[in-house]
Design an enzyme around this catalytic site. Structure first.
Site, short mmCIF file in Angstrom:
data_model
loop_
_atom_site.label_atom_id
_atom_site.label_comp_id
_atom_site.label_asym_id
_atom_site.label_seq_id
_atom_site.Cartn_x
_atom_site.Cartn_y
_atom_site.Cartn_z
N SER A 146 56.55 51.82 54.07
CA SER A 146 55.27 51.70 53.42
C SER A 146 54.44 52.73 52.92
CB SER A 146 54.23 50.65 54.11
OG SER A 146 54.98 49.48 54.43
N ILE A 147 53.87 52.62 51.54
CA ILE A 147 52.91 53.87 51.15
C ILE A 147 51.87 53.84 51.89
CG2 ILE A 147 51.79 54.69 49.08
CD1 ILE A 147 53.90 53.09 47.14
N TYR A 200 59.03 44.51 35.68
CA TYR A 200 57.90 44.66 36.36
C TYR A 200 56.76 43.33 36.10
CZ TYR A 200 54.62 47.03 39.41
OH TYR A 200 53.58 47.38 40.56
N LYS A 226 48.60 44.34 37.93
CA LYS A 226 48.19 45.94 38.12
C LYS A 226 47.05 46.24 36.89
CE LYS A 226 50.33 47.28 41.72
NZ LYS A 226 49.75 47.21 43.00
N ILE A 249 58.71 54.19 44.45
CA ILE A 249 59.05 54.53 45.84
C ILE A 249 59.78 53.56 46.55
CG2 ILE A 249 58.39 55.14 48.32
CD1 ILE A 249 55.78 56.73 46.93
N THR A 287 60.58 50.85 48.93
CA THR A 287 59.87 50.16 49.91
C THR A 287 60.42 48.65 49.80
OG1 THR A 287 58.04 49.23 48.61
CG2 THR A 287 57.88 51.61 49.63
N SER A 309 58.62 45.95 49.19
CA SER A 309 58.14 45.43 48.19
C SER A 309 58.79 45.64 46.77
CB SER A 309 56.36 45.68 47.69
OG SER A 309 55.69 45.26 48.84
O1 0WD Z 1 57.39 51.89 43.93
C1 0WD Z 1 56.58 51.44 44.62
N1 0WD Z 1 56.88 51.15 45.82
C2 0WD Z 1 55.10 51.51 44.28
C3 0WD Z 1 54.14 50.45 44.99
C4 0WD Z 1 54.80 52.04 42.93
C5 0WD Z 1 53.39 52.08 42.90
C6 0WD Z 1 52.55 51.17 43.32
N2 0WD Z 1 52.92 50.47 44.67
C7 0WD Z 1 51.82 49.88 45.30
C8 0WD Z 1 52.33 48.24 45.32
O2 0WD Z 1 52.06 47.47 44.07
C9 0WD Z 1 51.16 48.03 46.52
O3 0WD Z 1 49.94 47.77 45.79
O4 0WD Z 1 51.85 50.30 46.38
C10 0WD Z 1 51.23 49.30 47.26
C11 0WD Z 1 51.83 49.07 48.65
O5 0WD Z 1 53.23 48.68 48.25
P1 0WD Z 1 54.77 49.39 49.16
O6 0WD Z 1 54.08 50.30 50.12
O7 0WD Z 1 55.63 49.42 48.20
O8 0WD Z 1 55.16 47.85 49.81
P2 0WD Z 1 55.07 47.39 51.44
O9 0WD Z 1 55.50 48.44 52.40
O10 0WD Z 1 56.00 46.07 51.14
O11 0WD Z 1 53.62 46.88 51.49
C12 0WD Z 1 52.74 45.86 50.86
C13 0WD Z 1 52.23 45.04 51.67
C14 0WD Z 1 52.87 43.78 52.41
O12 0WD Z 1 54.15 43.85 52.73
P3 0WD Z 1 55.18 42.62 52.37
O13 0WD Z 1 56.43 43.07 52.50
O14 0WD Z 1 54.64 41.69 53.17
O15 0WD Z 1 54.94 42.38 50.74
O16 0WD Z 1 51.05 44.36 51.00
C15 0WD Z 1 50.83 43.45 51.91
C16 0WD Z 1 51.98 43.33 53.18
O17 0WD Z 1 51.49 44.43 54.32
N3 0WD Z 1 50.64 42.31 51.95
C17 0WD Z 1 49.14 41.59 52.09
N4 0WD Z 1 48.33 41.72 52.99
C18 0WD Z 1 47.53 40.99 53.31
N5 0WD Z 1 47.40 39.74 52.80
C19 0WD Z 1 49.41 40.19 51.85
C20 0WD Z 1 48.43 39.15 52.14
N6 0WD Z 1 48.29 37.90 51.78
N7 0WD Z 1 50.34 40.18 50.79
C21 0WD Z 1 51.34 41.25 51.16
#
Ligand code: 0WD
Length: 255
Positions: free
Chosen positions: A19-20, A157, A164, A193, A195, A197
């Protein structure tokens, strides 16, 4: 590195070690900050607790916070207020869209899918800012994570890009509201990155490849790079910056 000793930050959205949010946690931990973690639901609790135990500092407050539930958000910040009193900032690293909406045509987006993506990925920032404001009596810094797909059309996307765009504009309106209370609100636009998501975005590997070939720095973004920029935004070094979106993307956004 920047010193954040004696400051307390809430990190929302650690799902696992990729996770980021976890990159941000490691940077802040190295800067000596006190950290509070929130996770989405029970299925994340153990992995978050196990990860937090590997950090240098002792960060004991780890709470559930499902951002789709107003009462859960209020309860979470009430618990933080009772246990620590004051916080100095918050990292919003939360997004969600249905898998089937992250491929194919944007015009096929369902009403449900549209509302869900906006609810979790955009509205949550406003709800959290409202609940966190009373805890930032000494001023504060809120950081949200966004992606270039909120500014330009990127393949697959889709609805997340529209969410976003809403998140980035929410950052500006919140910055305008909260500035007089000494609270700054900014976004980091991270390069792609791998991850949990991003796995949901169809053909994500070719996006990573394109960055390596074309971005000015000719390499992909790391969670550490995003974490260090977050540490800067949480520190006094960035005291003149609010309502901004900083791209941490090897320069890809200029192309
Ligand atoms: O390429 C990427 N990975 C990018 C991510 C590029 C640019 C931005 N981002 C953003 C994402 O859109 C997000 O806003 O960074 C943020 C973190 O995303 P991540 O680190 O890529 O993904 P991840 O490790 O999956 O964390 C996102 C988390 C969720 O994990 P899950 O696997 O359940 O989707 O968002 C949280 C959860 O921990 N989340 C929630 N938290 C509270 N309430 C909920 C919720 N209802 N739903 C998801």
């Amino acid at each position: 590195s920047i010193s954040l000793k004696g400051k307390t930050f809430v990190i929302m959205g650690v799902a696992n070690k990729r996770s980021i949010a976890w990159g941000i946690a490691r940077s802040l931990d190295q800067s000596g900050a006190n950290l509070i973690f929130t996770y989405a639901g029970e299925r994340f609790e153990k992995s978050v607790r196990d990860l937090v135990a590997t950090l240098d500092g002792t960060h004991e407050l780890i709470l559930p916070c499902d951002v789709t539930n107003d009462e859960a958000v209020a309860e979470c910040f009430t618990a933080i207020k009772e246990q620590v009193g004051t916080i100095h900032g918050l990292a919003h690293c939360i997004a969600f869209a249905k898998g089937e909406e992250l491929s194919g045509d944007f015009s096929d987006t369902s009403r449900d899918g549209f509302l869900l993506a906006h609810n979790i990925s955009a509205y949550s920032l406003t709800s959290i800012a409202k609940n966190a404001k009373p805890l930032m009596a000494e001023g504060g810094s809120i950081v949200a994570l966004t992606y270039i797909g909120g500014e330009r059309v990127m393949p697959n996307y889709n609805v997340m890009g529209v969410a976003k765009a809403s998140l980035e504009m929410s950052v500006r309106y919140l910055a305008a509201d909260l500035g007089r209370h000494g609270i700054r609100v900014n976004a980091i636009s991270s390069g792609p990155i791998r991850t949990l998501s991003s796995k949901g975005v169809s053909d994500f590997n070719s996006i990573l490849h394109e960055i390596e070939e074309k971005a000015p720095l000719r390499r992909n973004t790391t969670p550490e790079e995003v974490g260090d920029t977050a540490a800067f935004l949480f520190s006094d070094m960035s005291r003149g910056i609010t309502g901004e979106t900083i791209h941490v993307d090897s320069g890809f956004h200029i192309l």
